[in-house]
Design an enzyme around this catalytic site. Structure first.
Site, PDB file in Angstrom:
ATOM      1  N   LYS A   1      -3.766  24.892  11.771  1.00  0.00           N
ATOM      2  CA  LYS A   1      -2.766  25.130  10.713  1.00  0.00           C
ATOM      3  C   LYS A   1      -3.459  25.625   9.443  1.00  0.00           C
ATOM      4  O   LYS A   1      -4.529  25.125   9.093  1.00  0.00           O
ATOM      5  CB  LYS A   1      -2.048  23.795  10.437  1.00  0.00           C
ATOM      6  CG  LYS A   1      -1.002  23.855   9.343  1.00  0.00           C
ATOM      7  CD  LYS A   1      -0.458  22.469   9.015  1.00  0.00           C
ATOM      8  CE  LYS A   1      -1.269  21.814   7.912  1.00  0.00           C
ATOM      9  NZ  LYS A   1      -0.601  20.684   7.257  1.00  0.00           N
TER      10      LYS A   1
ATOM     11  N   LYS B   1      -3.951  23.675   2.637  1.00  0.00           N
ATOM     12  CA  LYS B   1      -4.359  23.751   1.234  1.00  0.00           C
ATOM     13  C   LYS B   1      -5.810  23.306   1.064  1.00  0.00           C
ATOM     14  O   LYS B   1      -6.482  23.688   0.130  1.00  0.00           O
ATOM     15  CB  LYS B   1      -3.524  22.771   0.405  1.00  0.00           C
ATOM     16  CG  LYS B   1      -2.073  23.086   0.228  1.00  0.00           C
ATOM     17  CD  LYS B   1      -1.426  21.909  -0.497  1.00  0.00           C
ATOM     18  CE  LYS B   1       0.072  21.961  -0.504  1.00  0.00           C
ATOM     19  NZ  LYS B   1       0.681  20.708  -0.925  1.00  0.00           N
TER      20      LYS B   1
ATOM     21  N   LYS C   1      -5.619  12.223   8.249  1.00  0.00           N
ATOM     22  CA  LYS C   1      -6.065  12.008   6.864  1.00  0.00           C
ATOM     23  C   LYS C   1      -7.035  10.832   6.768  1.00  0.00           C
ATOM     24  O   LYS C   1      -7.924  10.827   5.929  1.00  0.00           O
ATOM     25  CB  LYS C   1      -4.861  11.800   5.933  1.00  0.00           C
ATOM     26  CG  LYS C   1      -4.111  13.093   5.654  1.00  0.00           C
ATOM     27  CD  LYS C   1      -3.217  12.968   4.454  1.00  0.00           C
ATOM     28  CE  LYS C   1      -2.463  14.262   4.185  1.00  0.00           C
ATOM     29  NZ  LYS C   1      -1.419  14.125   3.186  1.00  0.00           N
TER      30      LYS C   1
HETATM   31  P1  TYM Z   1       3.090  19.650   1.715  1.00  0.00           P
HETATM   32  O1  TYM Z   1       2.944  19.870   0.274  1.00  0.00           O
HETATM   33  O2  TYM Z   1       1.882  19.266   2.496  1.00  0.00           O
HETATM   34  O3  TYM Z   1       3.736  20.913   2.426  1.00  0.00           O
HETATM   35  C1  TYM Z   1       4.894  21.498   1.889  1.00  0.00           C
HETATM   36  C2  TYM Z   1       5.680  22.213   2.962  1.00  0.00           C
HETATM   37  O4  TYM Z   1       4.909  23.291   3.506  1.00  0.00           O
HETATM   38  C3  TYM Z   1       4.925  23.215   4.934  1.00  0.00           C
HETATM   39  N1  TYM Z   1       3.650  23.764   5.429  1.00  0.00           N
HETATM   40  C4  TYM Z   1       3.563  24.734   6.351  1.00  0.00           C
HETATM   41  N2  TYM Z   1       4.497  25.435   7.020  1.00  0.00           N
HETATM   42  C5  TYM Z   1       4.073  26.375   7.898  1.00  0.00           C
HETATM   43  N3  TYM Z   1       2.754  26.651   8.116  1.00  0.00           N
HETATM   44  C6  TYM Z   1       1.781  25.975   7.459  1.00  0.00           C
HETATM   45  N4  TYM Z   1       0.502  26.265   7.664  1.00  0.00           N
HETATM   46  C7  TYM Z   1       2.174  24.961   6.528  1.00  0.00           C
HETATM   47  N5  TYM Z   1       1.487  24.112   5.716  1.00  0.00           N
HETATM   48  C8  TYM Z   1       2.409  23.385   5.058  1.00  0.00           C
HETATM   49  C9  TYM Z   1       5.082  21.733   5.225  1.00  0.00           C
HETATM   50  O5  TYM Z   1       5.572  21.518   6.527  1.00  0.00           O
HETATM   51  C10 TYM Z   1       6.058  21.311   4.158  1.00  0.00           C
HETATM   52  O6  TYM Z   1       7.382  21.598   4.549  1.00  0.00           O
HETATM   53  N6  TYM Z   1       5.182  15.492   3.176  1.00  0.00           N
HETATM   54  C11 TYM Z   1       5.616  16.778   2.674  1.00  0.00           C
HETATM   55  C12 TYM Z   1       6.200  16.679   1.263  1.00  0.00           C
HETATM   56  C13 TYM Z   1       7.386  15.802   1.204  1.00  0.00           C
HETATM   57  C14 TYM Z   1       8.654  16.054   1.810  1.00  0.00           C
HETATM   58  C15 TYM Z   1       9.477  14.932   1.452  1.00  0.00           C
HETATM   59  C16 TYM Z   1       9.151  17.083   2.600  1.00  0.00           C
HETATM   60  C17 TYM Z   1       7.508  14.624   0.518  1.00  0.00           C
HETATM   61  N7  TYM Z   1       8.746  14.107   0.675  1.00  0.00           N
HETATM   62  C18 TYM Z   1      10.802  14.868   1.894  1.00  0.00           C
HETATM   63  C19 TYM Z   1      10.484  16.992   3.040  1.00  0.00           C
HETATM   64  C20 TYM Z   1      11.282  15.895   2.689  1.00  0.00           C
HETATM   65  C21 TYM Z   1       4.444  17.727   2.769  1.00  0.00           C
HETATM   66  O7  TYM Z   1       3.757  17.745   3.718  1.00  0.00           O
HETATM   67  O8  TYM Z   1       4.215  18.531   1.786  1.00  0.00           O
END
Ligand code: TYM
Length: 333
Positions: free
Chosen positions: A197, A200, A115
């Site tokens: 990957k 978004k 990032k």
């Molecule tokens: P975020 O919003 O980036 O992603 C949300 C969830 O989606 C999963 N993910 C994927 N899984 C499989 N293939 C993909 N291409 C893919 N892209 C995203 C992410 O692994 C995630 O599970 N930091 C976290 C949000 C967060 C969180 C937490 C998660 C904040 N606090 C506490 C667990 C526990 C995140 O990346 O969100």
């Protein structure tokens, strides 16, 4: 909350448009596990602002994600669905945990490095502190399991390290959580570059399928998906990344195993295969989108879900925070 059940915690950031990667890697598993655990599902708007957000959009996306959680099938009666900034204990515990985290550890985090490269003009302290806030999220609820996609592995590991470090300095205070990945779909890849990957914020939106895409767009994106020069529809992520990614998506959206998915397409061509995957995805997403739109029209209901979720989360979070404050010597009256 049921005392006999273990606790599950996860969160999604209300940023950009969610993709089928978020659905397969995270939300789908929340649905499968919600009755077996005491669940907390957060909308991580505090994490979201580590990258500059448009305020009106962030507000709208917060509501949209809440509606999406419910439209996908999360039950707001039995699980706590809430917005992270509504529970101030997250920021408070994050501050304490910062004093148990080393700068070097944060600088080495893969996502921080990625990032930082992407947002070179805004490498803010929040971006660096992102994993500590995530540790605070998880540890506040004495969490047993954290279902996430593979890209979050390092963050859950650091949460475990921080918990153990704190427990060793004082007495056991935090439960040490486990990450939970699914066999299929823990890393869904970009349709145009299946070595990356699905994200978004991908540069080329045609490589990502968004949960808000309409049927025609979904089908068009799958038709263009990169495969290989072979003709075999077989799961082999190393040698056939594109085809394997499509099989994972198909399996996740139909509930079939990979072997069943392969059998469905035995002897068929890539064109037919890609169309069938697109249709399976659209068939699932279109009704979810309709339900989400319906929910978004009832803001009063969404506000009430948010409020009761925050109350439930706050109750547990405050208990842990108070324990922490006591251990570290903060005077409480
Ligand atoms: P975020 O919003 O980036 O992603 C949300 C969830 O989606 C999963 N993910 C994927 N899984 C499989 N293939 C993909 N291409 C893919 N892209 C995203 C992410 O692994 C995630 O599970 N930091 C976290 C949000 C967060 C969180 C937490 C998660 C904040 N606090 C506490 C667990 C526990 C995140 O990346 O969100």
């Amino acid at each position: 909350m049921d005392d006999n059940k273990k606790t599950l915690y996860s969160a999604v950031q209300p940023t950009n448009n969610l993709t089928i990667g978020n659905y397969i890697g995270a939300i789908r598993n929340f649905l499968a596990l919600q009755t077996d655990y005491n669940c907390y599902f957060a909308i991580a708007n505090m994490h979201a602002i580590t990258v500059r957000q448009n305020p009106a959009e962030l507000r709208q996306r917060t509501l949209s994600l809440l509606a999406l959680y419910i439209a996908c099938g999360l039950n707001p009666e039995s699980t706590a669905i809430y917005v992270q900034s509504h529970v101030s204990a997250h920021a408070e515990l994050c501050w304490v945990l910062n004093t148990f985290t080393y700068v070097g550890e944060m600088e080495r985090m893969t996502q921080f490095k990625d990032k930082s490269a992407k947002h070179a003009d805004n490498i803010n302290m929040g971006l660096m502190d992102y994993p500590v806030l995530m540790a605070a999220d998880i540890l506040l609820y004495q969490t047993d399991v954290v279902p996430v996609g593979l890209d979050q592995r390092q963050h859950v590991e650091i949460a475990r390290d921080i918990a153990q470090r704190f427990n060793n300095v004082y007495t056991p205070t935090f439960k040490v959580p486990e990450a939970l990945y699914m066999k299929v779909g823990a890393k869904i890849c970009d349709l145009l570059d299946p070595t990356k990957k699905m994200s978004k914020s991908a540069e080329n939106i045609n490589g990502s399928v968004f949960l808000s895409d309409d049927k025609d767009t979904i089908i068009r994106k799958f038709k263009r998906a990169v495969t290989d020069s072979d003709t075999l529809i077989k799961y082999d992520p190393e040698n056939k990344a594109g085809v394997s990614n499509l099989l994972s998506i198909y399996s996740a959206f139909t509930g079939k195993s990979i072997a069943e998915a392969e059998a469905d397409f035995a002897g068929k061509g890539y064109g037919e295969f890609k169309l069938a995957v697109g249709e399976a995805v659209a068939d699932k997403l279109v009704p979810i989108q309709a339900e989400q739109a319906k929910l978004l029209a009832d803001k009063e209901y969404l506000n009430s879900v948010m409020k009761s979720g925050a109350e439930r989360a706050n109750y547990t979070a405050r208990k842990t925070l108070s324990k922490v404050y006591k251990k570290i010597g903060f005077y409480q009256f």
